[in-house]
Design an enzyme around this catalytic site. Structure first.
Site, PDB file in Angstrom:
ATOM      1  N   SER A  35      45.425  29.749  11.452  1.00  0.00           N
ATOM      2  CA  SER A  35      44.207  29.656  10.641  1.00  0.00           C
ATOM      3  C   SER A  35      44.485  29.855   9.155  1.00  0.00           C
ATOM      4  O   SER A  35      45.434  30.536   8.779  1.00  0.00           O
ATOM      5  CB  SER A  35      43.214  30.724  11.101  1.00  0.00           C
ATOM      6  OG  SER A  35      42.819  30.433  12.421  1.00  0.00           O
TER       7      SER A  35
ATOM      8  N   ASN B  72      -4.187 -16.759   5.837  1.00  0.00           N
ATOM      9  CA  ASN B  72      -3.077 -17.702   5.662  1.00  0.00           C
ATOM     10  C   ASN B  72      -1.780 -16.908   5.589  1.00  0.00           C
ATOM     11  O   ASN B  72      -1.629 -16.036   4.739  1.00  0.00           O
ATOM     12  CB  ASN B  72      -3.306 -18.475   4.351  1.00  0.00           C
ATOM     13  CG  ASN B  72      -2.074 -19.254   3.916  1.00  0.00           C
ATOM     14  OD1 ASN B  72      -1.284 -19.683   4.751  1.00  0.00           O
ATOM     15  ND2 ASN B  72      -1.926 -19.437   2.608  1.00  0.00           N
TER      16      ASN B  72
ATOM     17  N   ALA C 226      49.619  31.931  10.418  1.00  0.00           N
ATOM     18  CA  ALA C 226      48.299  31.930   9.767  1.00  0.00           C
ATOM     19  C   ALA C 226      48.426  32.288   8.296  1.00  0.00           C
ATOM     20  O   ALA C 226      49.282  33.087   7.904  1.00  0.00           O
ATOM     21  CB  ALA C 226      47.382  32.923  10.470  1.00  0.00           C
TER      22      ALA C 226
ATOM     23  N   ASN D 291      45.930  16.933  -0.163  1.00  0.00           N
ATOM     24  CA  ASN D 291      46.456  15.559  -0.231  1.00  0.00           C
ATOM     25  C   ASN D 291      46.487  15.036  -1.659  1.00  0.00           C
ATOM     26  O   ASN D 291      47.026  13.981  -1.908  1.00  0.00           O
ATOM     27  CB  ASN D 291      45.633  14.638   0.663  1.00  0.00           C
ATOM     28  CG  ASN D 291      44.177  14.598   0.254  1.00  0.00           C
ATOM     29  OD1 ASN D 291      43.643  15.578  -0.265  1.00  0.00           O
ATOM     30  ND2 ASN D 291      43.536  13.476   0.480  1.00  0.00           N
TER      31      ASN D 291
ATOM     32  N   ASN E  81       3.882  -7.169  -0.256  1.00  0.00           N
ATOM     33  CA  ASN E  81       3.510  -7.209  -1.667  1.00  0.00           C
ATOM     34  C   ASN E  81       3.569  -5.840  -2.331  1.00  0.00           C
ATOM     35  O   ASN E  81       3.710  -5.737  -3.537  1.00  0.00           O
ATOM     36  CB  ASN E  81       2.110  -7.798  -1.826  1.00  0.00           C
ATOM     37  CG  ASN E  81       2.060  -9.246  -1.359  1.00  0.00           C
ATOM     38  OD1 ASN E  81       2.920 -10.047  -1.719  1.00  0.00           O
ATOM     39  ND2 ASN E  81       1.091  -9.574  -0.532  1.00  0.00           N
TER      40      ASN E  81
ATOM     41  N   ARG F 293       3.620  -6.408  -7.889  1.00  0.00           N
ATOM     42  CA  ARG F 293       2.894  -5.298  -7.267  1.00  0.00           C
ATOM     43  C   ARG F 293       3.823  -4.229  -6.693  1.00  0.00           C
ATOM     44  O   ARG F 293       3.403  -3.132  -6.368  1.00  0.00           O
ATOM     45  CB  ARG F 293       1.958  -5.844  -6.173  1.00  0.00           C
ATOM     46  CG  ARG F 293       0.764  -6.605  -6.733  1.00  0.00           C
ATOM     47  CD  ARG F 293       0.114  -7.518  -5.693  1.00  0.00           C
ATOM     48  NE  ARG F 293       0.857  -8.762  -5.482  1.00  0.00           N
ATOM     49  CZ  ARG F 293       0.467  -9.749  -4.680  1.00  0.00           C
ATOM     50  NH1 ARG F 293      -0.644  -9.635  -3.985  1.00  0.00           N
ATOM     51  NH2 ARG F 293       1.193 -10.848  -4.559  1.00  0.00           N
TER      52      ARG F 293
ATOM     53  N   LYS G   1      11.448  -8.925  -5.436  1.00  0.00           N
ATOM     54  CA  LYS G   1      10.752  -8.556  -4.186  1.00  0.00           C
ATOM     55  C   LYS G   1      11.559  -8.862  -2.932  1.00  0.00           C
ATOM     56  O   LYS G   1      11.728  -8.006  -2.066  1.00  0.00           O
ATOM     57  CB  LYS G   1       9.404  -9.278  -4.131  1.00  0.00           C
ATOM     58  CG  LYS G   1       8.746  -9.220  -2.757  1.00  0.00           C
ATOM     59  CD  LYS G   1       7.267  -9.406  -2.773  1.00  0.00           C
ATOM     60  CE  LYS G   1       6.831 -10.782  -3.168  1.00  0.00           C
ATOM     61  NZ  LYS G   1       5.361 -10.910  -3.092  1.00  0.00           N
TER      62      LYS G   1
ATOM     63  N   GLY H  56      -5.066 -14.970   1.431  1.00  0.00           N
ATOM     64  CA  GLY H  56      -5.924 -16.148   1.411  1.00  0.00           C
ATOM     65  C   GLY H  56      -6.600 -16.295   2.769  1.00  0.00           C
ATOM     66  O   GLY H  56      -6.001 -16.036   3.804  1.00  0.00           O
TER      67      GLY H  56
HETATM   68  C1  UD1 Z   1       0.323 -16.157  -0.792  1.00  0.00           C
HETATM   69  C2  UD1 Z   1      -0.766 -17.204  -0.530  1.00  0.00           C
HETATM   70  C3  UD1 Z   1      -1.873 -16.554   0.299  1.00  0.00           C
HETATM   71  C4  UD1 Z   1      -1.298 -15.974   1.579  1.00  0.00           C
HETATM   72  C5  UD1 Z   1      -0.153 -15.015   1.285  1.00  0.00           C
HETATM   73  C6  UD1 Z   1       0.545 -14.628   2.577  1.00  0.00           C
HETATM   74  C7  UD1 Z   1      -0.778 -18.707  -2.485  1.00  0.00           C
HETATM   75  C8  UD1 Z   1      -1.464 -19.055  -3.749  1.00  0.00           C
HETATM   76  N1  UD1 Z   1      -1.302 -17.679  -1.785  1.00  0.00           N
HETATM   77  O1  UD1 Z   1      -0.233 -15.115  -1.573  1.00  0.00           O
HETATM   78  O2  UD1 Z   1      -2.855 -17.527   0.631  1.00  0.00           O
HETATM   79  O3  UD1 Z   1      -2.325 -15.321   2.315  1.00  0.00           O
HETATM   80  O4  UD1 Z   1       0.834 -15.653   0.437  1.00  0.00           O
HETATM   81  O5  UD1 Z   1       1.555 -13.695   2.337  1.00  0.00           O
HETATM   82  O6  UD1 Z   1       0.171 -19.368  -2.097  1.00  0.00           O
HETATM   83  N2  UD1 Z   1       6.823 -17.658  -5.072  1.00  0.00           N
HETATM   84  C9  UD1 Z   1       7.719 -18.543  -5.647  1.00  0.00           C
HETATM   85  N3  UD1 Z   1       7.384 -19.137  -6.836  1.00  0.00           N
HETATM   86  C10 UD1 Z   1       6.208 -18.882  -7.461  1.00  0.00           C
HETATM   87  C11 UD1 Z   1       5.297 -17.982  -6.847  1.00  0.00           C
HETATM   88  C12 UD1 Z   1       5.628 -17.399  -5.655  1.00  0.00           C
HETATM   89  O7  UD1 Z   1       8.786 -18.798  -5.119  1.00  0.00           O
HETATM   90  O8  UD1 Z   1       5.994 -19.458  -8.531  1.00  0.00           O
HETATM   91  C13 UD1 Z   1       7.196 -17.014  -3.798  1.00  0.00           C
HETATM   92  C14 UD1 Z   1       7.208 -15.506  -3.868  1.00  0.00           C
HETATM   93  O9  UD1 Z   1       8.501 -15.034  -4.230  1.00  0.00           O
HETATM   94  C15 UD1 Z   1       6.819 -15.100  -2.460  1.00  0.00           C
HETATM   95  C16 UD1 Z   1       5.993 -16.273  -1.962  1.00  0.00           C
HETATM   96  O10 UD1 Z   1       6.222 -17.356  -2.846  1.00  0.00           O
HETATM   97  O11 UD1 Z   1       7.948 -14.938  -1.637  1.00  0.00           O
HETATM   98  C17 UD1 Z   1       4.513 -15.944  -1.937  1.00  0.00           C
HETATM   99  O12 UD1 Z   1       4.124 -15.520  -3.232  1.00  0.00           O
HETATM  100  P1  UD1 Z   1       3.227 -14.229  -3.436  1.00  0.00           P
HETATM  101  O13 UD1 Z   1       3.093 -13.984  -4.867  1.00  0.00           O
HETATM  102  O14 UD1 Z   1       3.691 -13.141  -2.568  1.00  0.00           O
HETATM  103  O15 UD1 Z   1       1.835 -14.794  -2.895  1.00  0.00           O
HETATM  104  P2  UD1 Z   1       0.642 -13.955  -2.259  1.00  0.00           P
HETATM  105  O16 UD1 Z   1      -0.172 -13.396  -3.347  1.00  0.00           O
HETATM  106  O17 UD1 Z   1       1.167 -13.029  -1.247  1.00  0.00           O
HETATM  107 MG    MG Z   2       3.033 -12.284  -0.792  1.00  0.00          MG
END
Ligand code: UD1
Ligand code: MG
Length: 483
Positions: free
Chosen positions: A414, A178, A432, A395, A236, A24, A31, A148
């Site tokens: 100057s 969440n 100068a 220089n 995001n 996104r 990111k 979430g």
């Molecule tokens: C996630 C939560 C959502 C919460 C939100 C808070 C899930 C399914 N959803 O959504 O409930 O409200 O975070 O910010 O968990 N990442 C990995 N491996 C992967 C996928 C993601 O390491 O396979 C990491 C991403 O780099 C990121 C973090 O996990 O740092 C969260 O992933 P992201 O895609 O941002 O989840 P959200 O859609 O924000």
């Molecule tokens: Mg996120």
């Protein structure tokens, strides 16, 4: 006895999820490497975890794995590779071996950088004392869209987390979200995770689904509401990043003001996290203090100045619109407006640098002055010397850089050009408009310019020739004749 501040958590492993691409953001950069508040966002998350003294901190990396690992390695973080990135639940599964026998795992997303250590301590505390299988950090947001949502069971306990895409119309109204920051008891987490299915449009394993599974097994899932909801904000989108950056900058300015710094129109002033500033220093609007800049007491930094990795002692005035990098300024210096310091410059006590003056790898001695329109590079200037308007040190000869040495009490007239390598002895005087190509001994006059000749009556004779008109420019008709 452990208290909240000395508590170490040797039974705990921290796991930071940092493998995602960040679709996104529409960026070629992963990111978690985007900056907010003067650091890559994942660094803020790591720094919030360091004071917990966990057994270890692991980052799950995938997208641009090498760069992300490099960005956190100096903070003592080890990494686990998640390839491909099949969801937040999958990220935990691939980390199972690295987490090992730890009793608890604290999970954080790498994209929620405003989280604070105190909040994490409270979460862990609640998890342990509540004997929970999972404890979720939640937040109540005015606009919960994109996150979430928390489905409460009763009181402190949680039934499920419902992802945005799966919300019913009714659930859409829920504004407790969440944060993706959780404390899990490992012995309860692993069996629940094994049951998570990729039942969503991305065919990913969602960590959030482990919550309803734990609940259905009769395990306790608790929620801790973040006191400051901003701590749960994810990055995001570019707009999210800008909002988080604004909060970091605000927190830093508030800290500086508590420490005795005056900030005018604070919302326009940008200060990086490692910058330190002494009491009674004044920052005017639109100042930027970046990197590891250190500023002493009673300084004034006027509007529009940008200082990067600078060291300033006390009682210094930086006039408007200066740009400084990696240099030192000793006390009682006045500099600017429109001055430029490039790396390794050093202004000694009481010296003065005026408008449109650039210094590079140069020292200006105590009480010396370069007040107007100069370029000074690879130069050492002693004390009480005066560098006249428009002086330039040459220089660079097109092949190599050469040094210039200017002694004490030297007066450079100057518009002089000092062709390096060259030395001006103590007390020397440069006429100068000179081009100085040879060393000037102490107390000597160096003069290197065309000699002036006056031709008496030349101008009036010229005017007579042109028809007696007392004008500087010949008339139109005459221009034609001359052609
Ligand atoms: C996630 C939560 C959502 C919460 C939100 C808070 C899930 C399914 N959803 O959504 O409930 O409200 O975070 O910010 O968990 N990442 C990995 N491996 C992967 C996928 C993601 O390491 O396979 C990491 C991403 O780099 C990121 C973090 O996990 O740092 C969260 O992933 P992201 O895609 O941002 O989840 P959200 O859609 O924000
Ligand atoms: Mg996120």
């Amino acid at each position: 006895m452990d208290n909240a501040f000395t508590m170490s958590n040797r039974d705990l492993v921290v796991l930071i999820l940092a493998a995602g691409k960040g679709t996104r953001l529409k960026s070629s950069l992963a990111k978690v490497l985007h900056h907010a508040g003067g650091r890559p966002i994942v660094n803020h998350v790591v720094r919030a975890c360091l004071p917990l003294h966990a057994k270890k901190i692991i980052a799950v990396v995938g997208h641009q794995a090498e760069q992300v690992s490099a960005a956190v390695a100096h903070l003592g973080v080890e990494t686990v590779l998640q390839q491909p990135q099949s969801g937040t639940g999958h990220a935990l599964l691939v980390s199972k071996r690295a987490i090992g026998s730890a009793k608890y795992v604290l999970v954080l997303p790498g994209d929620a950088p405003l989280i604070r250590t105190e909040t994490l301590r409270a979460l862990i505390q609640k998890h342990k004392s509540g004997n929970a299988a999972a404890t979720i950090l939640t937040a109540v947001l005015a606009d919960p869209s994109g996150y979430g949502r928390i489905l409460r069971k009763s009181g402190d306990t949680v039934a499920a987390i419902v992802e945005e895409s799966q919300l019913t119309a009714e659930q859409r109204e829920l504004n407790e979200i969440n944060s993706s920051i959780y404390c899990f008891t490992c012995a309860k987490l692993w069996p629940a995770l094994a049951q998570v299915k990729p039942d969503n449009k991305h065919r990913e394993l969602y960590l959030t689904d482990a919550i309803s599974i734990l609940n259905s097994k009769g395990e306790t899932v608790l929620a801790e509401i973040a006191a400051d909801p901003r701590e749960a904000l994810g990055c995001n989108t570019r707009a999210d990043l800008a909002g988080v950056d604004r909060t970091f900058r605000e927190w830093k300015r508030e800290q500086l003001m508590r420490d005795g710094v005056t900030i005018q129109l604070p919302e326009t002033v940008v200060v990086d996290p490692d910058v330190t500033i002494g009491e009674d220093t004044i920052l005017e609007p639109c100042v930027q203090l970046l990197g590891k800049t250190k500023i002493g007491t009673r300084c004034i930094i006027r509007t529009g100045s940008v200082l990067h990795d600078m060291m300033l002692a006390d009682d210094i005035v930086v006039e408007a619109h200066c740009v400084f990098t990696q240099s030192r300024i000793e006390s009682e210096v006045v500099i600017g407006p429109f001055a430029r310091l490039r790396p390794e410059s050093h202004l000694l006590k009481g010296s003065k640098v005026g408008n449109f003056v650039e210094l590079k790898k140069s020292t200006l001695g105590e009480g010396s002055k370069a007040p107007h329109l100069s370029y000074i590079g690879d130069t050492k200037i002693g004390s009480k010397s005066n560098i006249g308007a428009g002086t330039i040190t040459c220089n660079y000869d097109g092949f190599a850089k050469h040094p210039t040495h200017i002694g004490n009490r030297v007066f450079v007239g100057s518009d002089s050009v000092l062709v390096a390598p060259v030395k001006l002895g103590d007390g020397a005087y440069i006429a100068a408009g000179s081009v100085i190509t040879e060393n000037v001994p102490p107390d000597a006059l160096g003069i290197g310019r065309g000699r002036q000749a006056n031709k008496p009556g030349w101008a009036s004779k010229k005017r007579r020739e042109l028809g007696g008109h007392n004008h500087h420019a010949p008339k139109k008709s005459m221009r034609k004749k001359r052609r």
